[in-house]
Design an enzyme around this catalytic site. Structure first.
Site, mmCIF file in Angstrom:
data_model
loop_
_atom_site.group_PDB
_atom_site.id
_atom_site.type_symbol
_atom_site.label_atom_id
_atom_site.label_comp_id
_atom_site.label_asym_id
_atom_site.label_seq_id
_atom_site.Cartn_x
_atom_site.Cartn_y
_atom_site.Cartn_z
ATOM 1 N N ASP A 198 0.178 -1.454 0.278
ATOM 2 C CA ASP A 198 -0.417 -0.393 -0.022
ATOM 3 C C ASP A 198 1.201 0.686 0.472
ATOM 4 O O ASP A 198 1.114 1.382 1.416
ATOM 5 C CB ASP A 198 -0.699 0.023 1.225
ATOM 6 C CG ASP A 198 -1.735 0.875 1.067
ATOM 7 O OD1 ASP A 198 -1.727 1.911 0.209
ATOM 8 O OD2 ASP A 198 -2.614 0.790 2.274
ATOM 9 N N HIS A 203 0.335 8.035 3.655
ATOM 10 C CA HIS A 203 1.294 7.194 4.724
ATOM 11 C C HIS A 203 2.944 7.642 5.144
ATOM 12 O O HIS A 203 3.377 7.145 5.774
ATOM 13 C CB HIS A 203 0.460 5.970 4.517
ATOM 14 C CG HIS A 203 -0.764 5.408 4.799
ATOM 15 N ND1 HIS A 203 -1.291 5.579 5.871
ATOM 16 C CD2 HIS A 203 -1.278 4.406 3.615
ATOM 17 C CE1 HIS A 203 -2.632 4.801 5.248
ATOM 18 N NE2 HIS A 203 -2.487 4.976 4.223
ATOM 19 N N ILE A 218 -0.651 9.323 7.782
ATOM 20 C CA ILE A 218 -0.886 8.866 9.310
ATOM 21 C C ILE A 218 -0.678 6.936 9.155
ATOM 22 O O ILE A 218 -0.433 6.540 7.877
ATOM 23 C CB ILE A 218 -2.613 8.638 8.950
ATOM 24 C CG1 ILE A 218 -2.723 8.184 7.474
ATOM 25 C CG2 ILE A 218 -2.895 9.632 9.532
ATOM 26 C CD1 ILE A 218 -4.641 8.624 7.319
ATOM 27 N N GLY A 221 -4.444 2.177 8.316
ATOM 28 C CA GLY A 221 -5.270 0.645 9.382
ATOM 29 C C GLY A 221 -5.503 -0.613 9.273
ATOM 30 O O GLY A 221 -5.907 -1.259 10.271
#
Length: 321
Positions: A198, A203, A218, A221
């Protein structure tokens, strides 16, 4: 004007297959990105360990790219991937994952639910993943995406039949948790986790993060999910990942690399099928934020048998020194 959605035609449409090829190095890298350490999780990091195995949430990683195979923009009026959020995740494991090889995943557009004009839509994609070597199905995923800023076209059809554990609310009982565990993510957690596939700049790139309203990049998830599941398996299944059968979570708030996550767990006892249900939630310590909610795992009393397929040597870790 866009044609009305023919949900039955979409549910039966074939979107091809995705083949996820991986080596032992890849599952070790995934485990490291999920916060595994040599002192606590050597069997997930060392290929010669007698109990070496795959962190079972890798089954989500192997199926995740299929979300890009379904052209939702063509089917859902106003849908934009830029405004889409990964809202919930469900996983059912059907057997042990091979330590290397090829996993073949077939996606199905299971449902589209209109929440109202401007209130968004909910899209459910179901995937079935097969071990290419043995031909056996090893995992079923349900990816739930929330499309923001669209809606209003109506969804008069009946909701799709989904796996029961995928739709349970999993509200924590009004009592103290039966177990708690904390894990502090590293400042470089997202930089490492992204190497499992990903590569969203949200990120890693501070500029991109600030453009969408975050002070810094961030954490993925699915990384927070993996960290949470590790904590539950260690506390409630003696660290035996082979006992995990189903997993369901809702992604509620963001996590920053470096945050400390506290996983709170409630043992709900045995369900009708004999599996033990553990409800859990993951909160960010110091920020009063619940990162993962509506979450539960179902655990079997005995683990899956060890993977028996002959994976050969080509995809195994081999020293080049």
């Amino acid at each position: 004007q866009q044609e009305p959605i023919d949900i039955e035609a979409l549910r039966s449409r074939k979107f091809g297959t995705y083949v996820h090829k991986y080596k032992q190095r890849d599952i070790i890298l995934y485990a490291l990105g999920s916060g595994c350490t040599a002192d606590k999780d050597l069997h997930l990091l060392y290929e010669n360990h007698p109990s070496f195995c795959v962190l079972p949430t890798f089954a989500i990683i192997a199926a995740h790219p299929t979300m890009g195979m379904i052209p939702l923009e063509q089917y859902v009026p106003g849908f934009s991937r830029v405004k889409a959020l990964h809202g919930e995740q469900y996983l059912r494991l059907l057997g042990p994952l091979p330590p290397c090889g090829q996993l073949v995943t077939r996606p199905q557009l299971l449902d589209i639910r209109d929440k109202g004009a401007g209130k968004g839509v909910v899209v459910v994609v179901r995937t079935v993943t097969t071990d290419a070597l043995t031909g056996r199905d090893v995992a079923i995923n349900e990816f739930v995406a929330f499309g923001l800023g669209c809606g209003g076209f109506g969804s008069p059809w009946a909701p799709a039949a989904r796996e029961p554990a995928a739709t349970e609310e999993n509200t924590p009982p009004g009592r103290a948790p039966d177990a708690e565990a904390e894990e502090t993510t590293s400042d470089d957690q997202a930089a490492l986790y992204r190497l499992s596939g990903d590569y969203n700049p949200l990120h890693i790139d501070p500029g991109v993060a600030k453009k969408v309203g975050y002070p810094q990049p961030i954490l993925h998830g699915l990384c927070s999910l993996a960290v949470s599941v590790k904590a539950v398996i260690k506390a409630m299944a003696g660290g035996d990942y082979g006992r995990l059968r189903t997993l369901k979570v809702r992604f509620s708030k963001h996590v920053f690399p470096g945050d400390t996550l506290r996983v709170r767990m409630w043992d709900q006892g045995a369900a009708a099928d004999g599996l033990r249900k553990i409800v859990f939630e993951t909160v960010v310590v110091g920020r009063n934020a619940t990162a993962i909610s509506s979450a539960a795992v179902y655990l079997a009393s005995t683990p899956f048998p060890k993977y028996a397929g002959d994976v050969g040597t080509a995809d195994r870790v081999q020293s080049k020194l």
